[in-house]
Design a protein around this motif. Structure first.
Motif, PDB file in Angstrom:
ATOM      1  N   SER A 262      -6.343  -0.845  -7.287  1.00  0.00           N
ATOM      2  CA  SER A 262      -6.026  -0.495  -5.902  1.00  0.00           C
ATOM      3  C   SER A 262      -6.056  -1.759  -5.041  1.00  0.00           C
ATOM      4  O   SER A 262      -6.804  -2.702  -5.341  1.00  0.00           O
ATOM      5  CB  SER A 262      -7.000   0.544  -5.358  1.00  0.00           C
TER       6      SER A 262
ATOM      7  N   ASP B 249      -4.384   5.862  -3.499  1.00  0.00           N
ATOM      8  CA  ASP B 249      -4.455   4.412  -3.295  1.00  0.00           C
ATOM      9  C   ASP B 249      -4.662   3.648  -4.594  1.00  0.00           C
ATOM     10  O   ASP B 249      -5.144   2.518  -4.577  1.00  0.00           O
ATOM     11  CB  ASP B 249      -5.590   4.075  -2.322  1.00  0.00           C
TER      12      ASP B 249
ATOM     13  N   ARG C 123      -8.937  -4.390   0.512  1.00  0.00           N
ATOM     14  CA  ARG C 123      -8.769  -4.335   1.968  1.00  0.00           C
ATOM     15  C   ARG C 123      -9.429  -5.505   2.688  1.00  0.00           C
ATOM     16  O   ARG C 123      -9.038  -5.865   3.790  1.00  0.00           O
ATOM     17  CB  ARG C 123      -9.312  -3.022   2.525  1.00  0.00           C
TER      18      ARG C 123
ATOM     19  N   ARG D   9       0.818  -1.214   0.000  1.00  0.00           N
ATOM     20  CA  ARG D   9       0.000   0.000   0.000  1.00  0.00           C
ATOM     21  C   ARG D   9       0.849   1.260   0.000  1.00  0.00           C
ATOM     22  O   ARG D   9       0.357   2.340  -0.343  1.00  0.00           O
ATOM     23  CB  ARG D   9      -0.951  -0.010   1.202  1.00  0.00           C
TER      24      ARG D   9
END
Length: 215
Positions: free
Chosen positions: A211, A169, A214, A134
């Motif tokens: 991206s 991101d 998560r 990240r």
């Protein structure tokens, strides 16, 4: 103001694995880096030491030698880690030579990244990007693509190109061939990224925004 690293400590930091941040050194050297917040000791056996984000930043900064270090010394050890692995982002003017050695390097780097995910993700997940990825989006996405066998673009020609974007991101992945672009999307999604296909307003060229996932 904290004291600067000793020459030996600096060599330990510079010799860290470029992807996982795994460190090798004496217990005293490693303990000193932990005390400075530049390394941490993994809680699981074999309790290896790894760079923290601050350690990674220090590793990427050029060293400023002290007057004593600048002077040649017959006792000085050769600097460790001369060659630093970097995944191909595409479009490099002087790309690394292709061949079996490069293939082994890329495979090793990808396996190291999976291990870093296992050790640093809270649930030990390897199917989701970790903190290092990240903070190094372009390099992480490029490694996923190169490790899967996608050809990076040369200075001029077909192949993927991974570039930073104004979004903090996300990275952009460009490919001249639509099918190849969609294959890149599939690879990144398997590697734990979320992707969306977009069109450049002026050129009408298709590209990906990718991206790290998560959850």
């Amino acid at each position: 103001m904290s004291r600067p690293l000793t020459a030996a400590q600096r060599r330990v930091v510079e010799a860290a694995d470029p992807v996982t941040g795994r460190l090798k050194g004496t217990q005293a050297q490693l303990a000193a880096l932990v005390k400075r917040g530049l390394a941490f000791r993994h809680p699981r056996p074999p309790h290896d030491h790894f760079l923290t984000p601050a350690g990674h930043r220090l590793r990427e900064e050029p060293a400023t030698p002290s007057p004593q270090e600048a002077a040649p010394s017959p006792q000085a050890e050769p600097p460790a880690g001369q060659g630093v692995f970097a995944a191909r982002v595409g479009g490099e003017e002087e790309p690394p030579a292709a061949g079996p050695a490069r293939t082994r390097e890329v495979h090793s780097a990808w396996q190291g990244l999976l291990e870093l995910r296992r050790m640093t993700n809270p649930d030990s997940a390897v199917d989701r990007p970790c903190g290092w990825e990240r903070t190094h989006l372009v390099r992480a996405a490029a490694l996923a693509l190169e490790a899967a066998g996608h050809p990076p673009a040369g200075p001029e020609g077909a192949g993927y190109r991974v570039r930073a974007t104004p979004q903090p991101d996300a990275v952009a992945v460009h490919e001249t061939d639509t099918e190849a672009l969609r294959a890149c999307a599939a690879t990144l999604e398997r590697a734990g990224w979320q992707t969306g296909e977009h069109t450049e307003p002026r050129t009408r060229a298709r590209y990906l925004l990718a991206s790290p996932r998560r959850v």
